[in-house]
Design a protein around this motif. Structure first.
Motif, PDB file in Angstrom:
ATOM      1  N   ARG A   1      -1.111 -16.620  -1.709  1.00 18.40           N
ATOM      2  CA  ARG A   1      -2.493 -16.817  -1.288  1.00 18.40           C
ATOM      3  C   ARG A   1      -3.321 -15.661  -1.810  1.00 18.40           C
ATOM      4  NH1 ARG A   1      -3.763 -13.287   2.697  1.00 18.40           N
ATOM      5  NH2 ARG A   1      -2.071 -12.353   3.928  1.00 18.40           N
ATOM      6  N   PRO A   2      -4.622 -15.811  -1.894  1.00 17.78           N
ATOM      7  CA  PRO A   2      -5.482 -14.717  -2.372  1.00 17.78           C
ATOM      8  C   PRO A   2      -5.462 -13.536  -1.402  1.00 17.78           C
ATOM      9  CG  PRO A   2      -6.620 -16.830  -2.448  1.00 17.78           C
ATOM     10  CD  PRO A   2      -5.367 -17.057  -1.667  1.00 17.78           C
ATOM     11  N   ILE A   3      -5.615 -12.326  -1.971  1.00 18.19           N
ATOM     12  CA  ILE A   3      -5.730 -11.127  -1.154  1.00 18.19           C
ATOM     13  C   ILE A   3      -7.116 -11.080  -0.524  1.00 18.19           C
ATOM     14  CG2 ILE A   3      -5.750  -8.603  -1.171  1.00 18.19           C
ATOM     15  CD1 ILE A   3      -3.728  -8.597  -3.324  1.00 18.19           C
ATOM     16  N   GLN A   4      -7.170 -10.738   0.757  1.00 20.02           N
ATOM     17  CA  GLN A   4      -8.427 -10.588   1.471  1.00 20.02           C
ATOM     18  C   GLN A   4      -8.595  -9.128   1.897  1.00 20.02           C
ATOM     19  OE1 GLN A   4      -8.369 -13.399   4.682  1.00 20.02           O
ATOM     20  NE2 GLN A   4      -8.063 -15.178   3.337  1.00 20.02           N
ATOM     21  N   MET A   5      -9.834  -8.779   2.253  1.00 21.28           N
ATOM     22  CA  MET A   5     -10.108  -7.407   2.643  1.00 21.28           C
ATOM     23  C   MET A   5      -9.253  -6.966   3.829  1.00 21.28           C
ATOM     24  SD  MET A   5     -12.159  -5.521   0.902  1.00 21.28           S
ATOM     25  CE  MET A   5     -13.455  -5.580  -0.343  1.00 21.28           C
ATOM     26  N   ILE A   6      -9.008  -7.883   4.751  1.00 20.30           N
ATOM     27  CA  ILE A   6      -8.229  -7.530   5.926  1.00 20.30           C
ATOM     28  C   ILE A   6      -6.788  -7.166   5.576  1.00 20.30           C
ATOM     29  CG2 ILE A   6      -7.460  -9.898   6.428  1.00 20.30           C
ATOM     30  CD1 ILE A   6      -7.883  -9.230   9.410  1.00 20.30           C
ATOM     31  N   ASP A   7      -6.313  -7.661   4.408  1.00 21.95           N
ATOM     32  CA  ASP A   7      -4.950  -7.353   3.974  1.00 21.95           C
ATOM     33  C   ASP A   7      -4.806  -5.920   3.489  1.00 21.95           C
ATOM     34  OD1 ASP A   7      -4.125  -9.996   4.455  1.00 21.95           O
ATOM     35  OD2 ASP A   7      -4.833 -10.635   2.473  1.00 21.95           O
ATOM     36  N   LEU A   8      -5.932  -5.251   3.197  1.00 14.71           N
ATOM     37  CA  LEU A   8      -5.891  -3.899   2.631  1.00 14.71           C
ATOM     38  C   LEU A   8      -5.953  -2.812   3.690  1.00 14.71           C
ATOM     39  CD1 LEU A   8      -8.277  -4.350  -0.441  1.00 14.71           C
ATOM     40  CD2 LEU A   8      -5.783  -4.366  -0.438  1.00 14.71           C
ATOM     41  N   GLY A   9      -5.843  -3.179   4.953  1.00 13.25           N
ATOM     42  CA  GLY A   9      -5.967  -2.187   6.015  1.00 13.25           C
ATOM     43  C   GLY A   9      -4.940  -1.075   5.909  1.00 13.25           C
ATOM     44  N   ARG A  10      -3.644  -1.415   5.934  1.00 15.48           N
ATOM     45  CA  ARG A  10      -2.590  -0.399   5.841  1.00 15.48           C
ATOM     46  C   ARG A  10      -2.587   0.253   4.467  1.00 15.48           C
ATOM     47  NH1 ARG A  10       2.443  -2.050   6.004  1.00 15.48           N
ATOM     48  NH2 ARG A  10       3.289  -0.150   6.935  1.00 15.48           N
ATOM     49  N   PHE A  11      -2.877  -0.524   3.423  1.00  8.80           N
ATOM     50  CA  PHE A  11      -2.949   0.009   2.067  1.00  8.80           C
ATOM     51  C   PHE A  11      -3.987   1.129   2.004  1.00  8.80           C
ATOM     52  CE2 PHE A  11      -4.647   0.318  -2.158  1.00  8.80           C
ATOM     53  CZ  PHE A  11      -3.590   0.095  -3.011  1.00  8.80           C
ATOM     54  N   ASN A  12      -5.190   0.870   2.496  1.00  7.67           N
ATOM     55  CA  ASN A  12      -6.265   1.868   2.435  1.00  7.67           C
ATOM     56  C   ASN A  12      -5.961   3.083   3.299  1.00  7.67           C
ATOM     57  OD1 ASN A  12      -7.774   0.288   0.675  1.00  7.67           O
ATOM     58  ND2 ASN A  12      -8.863  -0.750   2.343  1.00  7.67           N
ATOM     59  N   PHE A  13      -5.282   2.875   4.423  1.00  4.40           N
ATOM     60  CA  PHE A  13      -4.963   3.995   5.304  1.00  4.40           C
ATOM     61  C   PHE A  13      -4.065   5.006   4.598  1.00  4.40           C
ATOM     62  CE2 PHE A  13      -1.969   5.891   8.374  1.00  4.40           C
ATOM     63  CZ  PHE A  13      -2.870   6.635   9.119  1.00  4.40           C
ATOM     64  N   TYR A  14      -2.989   4.512   3.988  1.00  2.67           N
ATOM     65  CA  TYR A  14      -2.070   5.429   3.316  1.00  2.67           C
ATOM     66  C   TYR A  14      -2.636   5.918   1.979  1.00  2.67           C
ATOM     67  CZ  TYR A  14       1.403   4.132   6.791  1.00  2.67           C
ATOM     68  OH  TYR A  14       2.067   3.939   7.978  1.00  2.67           O
ATOM     69  N   ALA A  15      -3.463   5.085   1.328  1.00  2.47           N
ATOM     70  CA  ALA A  15      -4.054   5.495   0.045  1.00  2.47           C
ATOM     71  C   ALA A  15      -4.965   6.697   0.209  1.00  2.47           C
ATOM     72  CB  ALA A  15      -4.821   4.329  -0.566  1.00  2.47           C
ATOM     73  N   SER A  16      -5.528   6.884   1.383  1.00  4.76           N
ATOM     74  CA  SER A  16      -6.431   8.018   1.608  1.00  4.76           C
ATOM     75  C   SER A  16      -5.709   9.357   1.558  1.00  4.76           C
ATOM     76  CB  SER A  16      -7.133   7.858   2.962  1.00  4.76           C
ATOM     77  OG  SER A  16      -6.189   7.926   4.025  1.00  4.76           O
ATOM     78  N   PHE A  17      -4.375   9.345   1.674  1.00  6.66           N
ATOM     79  CA  PHE A  17      -3.603  10.595   1.641  1.00  6.66           C
ATOM     80  C   PHE A  17      -3.138  10.959   0.225  1.00  6.66           C
ATOM     81  CE2 PHE A  17      -2.909   9.008   5.999  1.00  6.66           C
ATOM     82  CZ  PHE A  17      -3.321  10.113   6.723  1.00  6.66           C
TER      83      PHE A  17
END
Length: 556
Positions: A83-99
């Motif tokens: 299925r297509p990626i949605q913004m809500i799917d990037l929650g954990r991704f963005n959290f760890y990407a900030s480090f």
């Protein structure tokens, strides 16, 4: 994630936590798994632990694994989206990407999962935002990226940030893709402090390098610039506007084949007032002359020169004299000096003719650099150096810590330095820690006789000792009596563990190689029998209080 009541207050200090977590991360017994568990312990530990755990990445796959597992599936070895990626799917991704602070890509190849991520990102943002793409790593400071295709080069736009400090980009993409990237780089990463551009293949055009000339002066915060590609000479004129540039690495190889605008480097009174480190790769040693004129007013600490073509002894002598004559302002500041000559082949008669031997007095101008700590002289010529010349040289370098000198194969006649000269070197340079030096170790008498000969040369009652050196490289040095040589070397270097010679199959050298192998075996046997207590007692009795810098990385 509540704070346990038993946590000592000292562990609430971030600086102390960071020191402890750094130790946990580096420990072989704990490492990342333990640090991940620490991050789950309490809120006070979470951010410091995650900042170390996610600080450095070599690929994006660990972050992609934070996406929901129902997004993709594997079918017959290939990965596709369910299925297509949605913004809500990037929650954990963005959290760890900030480090994430650094992303060092070491391979040009990218797996299917990472390709799918980048292909889905444009679908998450409106078309108006795509021209100013947000970074998926918002706090990224250091980036190394390899772009073997235009598609891979376009992916870097999702990684560029205004806070980026270091960028190393390697590209083989054509100019229609490379030039827009250079323009985007200036607009997005205006605070870059270190930049390395490596262009190859279809990226090597005059238009690309003219774009680089326009780009580099706009990066006013740049402190270090490296251009590893042919035609780098086109970039040099633009660099003089970077008054804060401290490190410069340029590869001038093959510049003669470039048919371009013919821009010349105008020598100002002081084009690089802040320059400290310079690394130049040239086709011919004679090409260094004009560059030495440019560096005349710099207070250099590191100067590395490498050439691709063979340089005859006369050219080498002239360049060494030029170094001390032109780099006057660097006489008291230069600490690292390297001259590397690595041609594809030697003249066929180089081994037989005396004119391929450089007299030792040609090195005497280097005595002007009285702060030298690291000297590397690898040229395809023999050096007619005796103990007297060696003593004259090293007496001017009391802080010398590494000496790598003239140990290329096929030139066994290049030195007359005896073991007495080695002992004198140790006495003049007590901080010496690394040594590569060809010797004349043709000793045939007893150990007692040779020891007296060394003492007579030193005019001393005892042989000086160096407890820092554990390995020496002797190239194709001549030798007769292996046992005597091993004993004298152990007198000078009590912690010596290895004696390395060139491994070649030439008939002239075969007997010498066997004897040096015997020296190595004798040294290893001696160290195996040496009581461990003796080593502990000798400890750090000659510690150096001065800061010991590592040798600067060669190459742009």
């Amino acid at each position: 994630m509540d704070m346990p009541a038993y946590v000592p207050k000292c562990l609430l200090i971030t600086e102390i936590l960071m020191e402890i977590f750094e130790f946990v991360m580096a420990s072989e017994d704990s490492g990342p798994p333990t640090l991940a568990n620490v991050a789950r312990t309490c809120k006070a530990f979470q951010a410091p632990a995650l900042s170390i755990l996610w600080r450095n990445l070599t690929e994006l796959h660990p972050l992609i694994q934070c996406l929901p597992h129902d997004i993709w599936c594997k079918d017959r070895g290939s990965i596709t989206f369910r299925r297509p990626i949605q913004m809500i799917d990037l929650g954990r991704f963005n959290f760890y990407a900030s480090f994430v602070k650094s992303l060092f890509i070491n391979s040009p190849f990218m797996d299917d999962v990472q390709k799918l991520l980048f292909s889905a990102l444009p679908l998450l943002y409106p078309p108006k935002i795509i021209c100013n793409r947000p970074s998926i790593l918002p706090n990224l400071l250091h980036l190394r990226w390899i772009a073997e295709t235009p598609n891979k080069l376009s992916m870097i736009y999702w990684l560029l940030t205004g806070s980026l400090k270091t960028l190393h980009i390697t590209s083989v993409c054509p100019e229609q893709d490379t030039i827009p990237f250079l323009r985007r780089l200036v607009g997005t990463c205006g605070t870059l402090r270190k930049l390395a551009t490596c262009f190859y293949g279809s990226a090597i055009t005059e238009s690309v390098y003219l774009a680089v000339c326009e780009m580099v002066p706009k990066l006013v915060s740049l402190r270090s610039y490296s251009c590893s590609a042919p035609f780098a000479a086109q970039v040099a004129p633009a660099l003089s506007s970077l008054r804060h540039l401290e490190e410069l690495q340029l590869d001038f190889n093959n510049t003669a084949t470039f048919i371009g605008t013919g821009v010349n480097f105008l020598v100002a009174d002081n084009p690089f007032p802040s320059l400290k480190r310079v690394n130049l790769a040239l086709n011919r040693l004679s090409e260094c002359t004009s560059m030495l004129d440019i560096l005349r007013y710099c207070d250099l600490t590191h100067a590395y020169f490498s050439v691709r073509e063979y340089a005859d002894p006369h050219t080498v002598e002239y360049f060494l004299a030029d170094l001390s004559r032109k780099l006057i302002h660097s006489h008291t500041s230069l600490r690292h000096l390297c001259l590397l000559q690595n041609p594809a082949r030697l003249p066929s008669d180089a081994i037989l003719r005396e004119e391929y031997i450089i007299p030792g007095i040609a090195l005497l101008p280097l005595r002007a650099f009285q702060s030298l700590r690291h000297l590397r002289m690898h040229v395809q010529c023999g050096f007619d150096i005796h103990d007297g010349v060696l003593m004259t040289l090293v007496s001017a370098w009391p802080r010398l810590r590494s000496l790598h000198f003239g140990v290329y194969k096929d030139l066994p006649r290049q030195t007359k330095i005896t073991l007495g000269g080695v002992a004198g070197l140790v006495r003049s340079c007590p901080r010496l820690a690394n040594l590569s030096l060809p010797l004349d170790a043709r000793l045939s008498s007893s150990y007692a006789h040779e020891r007296e000969r060394v003492l007579a040369f030193l005019n001393a009652d005892t042989i000086p000792r160096n407890r820092k050196i554990t390995s020496i490289y002797v190239g194709e040095s001549f030798i007769h009596n292996s046992a005597v040589v091993a004993a004298i070397l152990l007198d000078i270097f009590p912690r010596l563990e290895r004696v390395v010679g060139t491994e070649v199959d030439r008939v002239v050298w075969s007997g010498q190689k066997d004897k040096w192998h015997e020296v190595r075996l004798a040294v290893e046997k001696h160290q195996e029998e040496l009581p461990s207590k003796r080593i502990e007692q000798e400890g750090n009795d000659d510690d150096d209080d001065d800061e010991d810098e590592d040798e600067w990385e060669y190459g742009a």
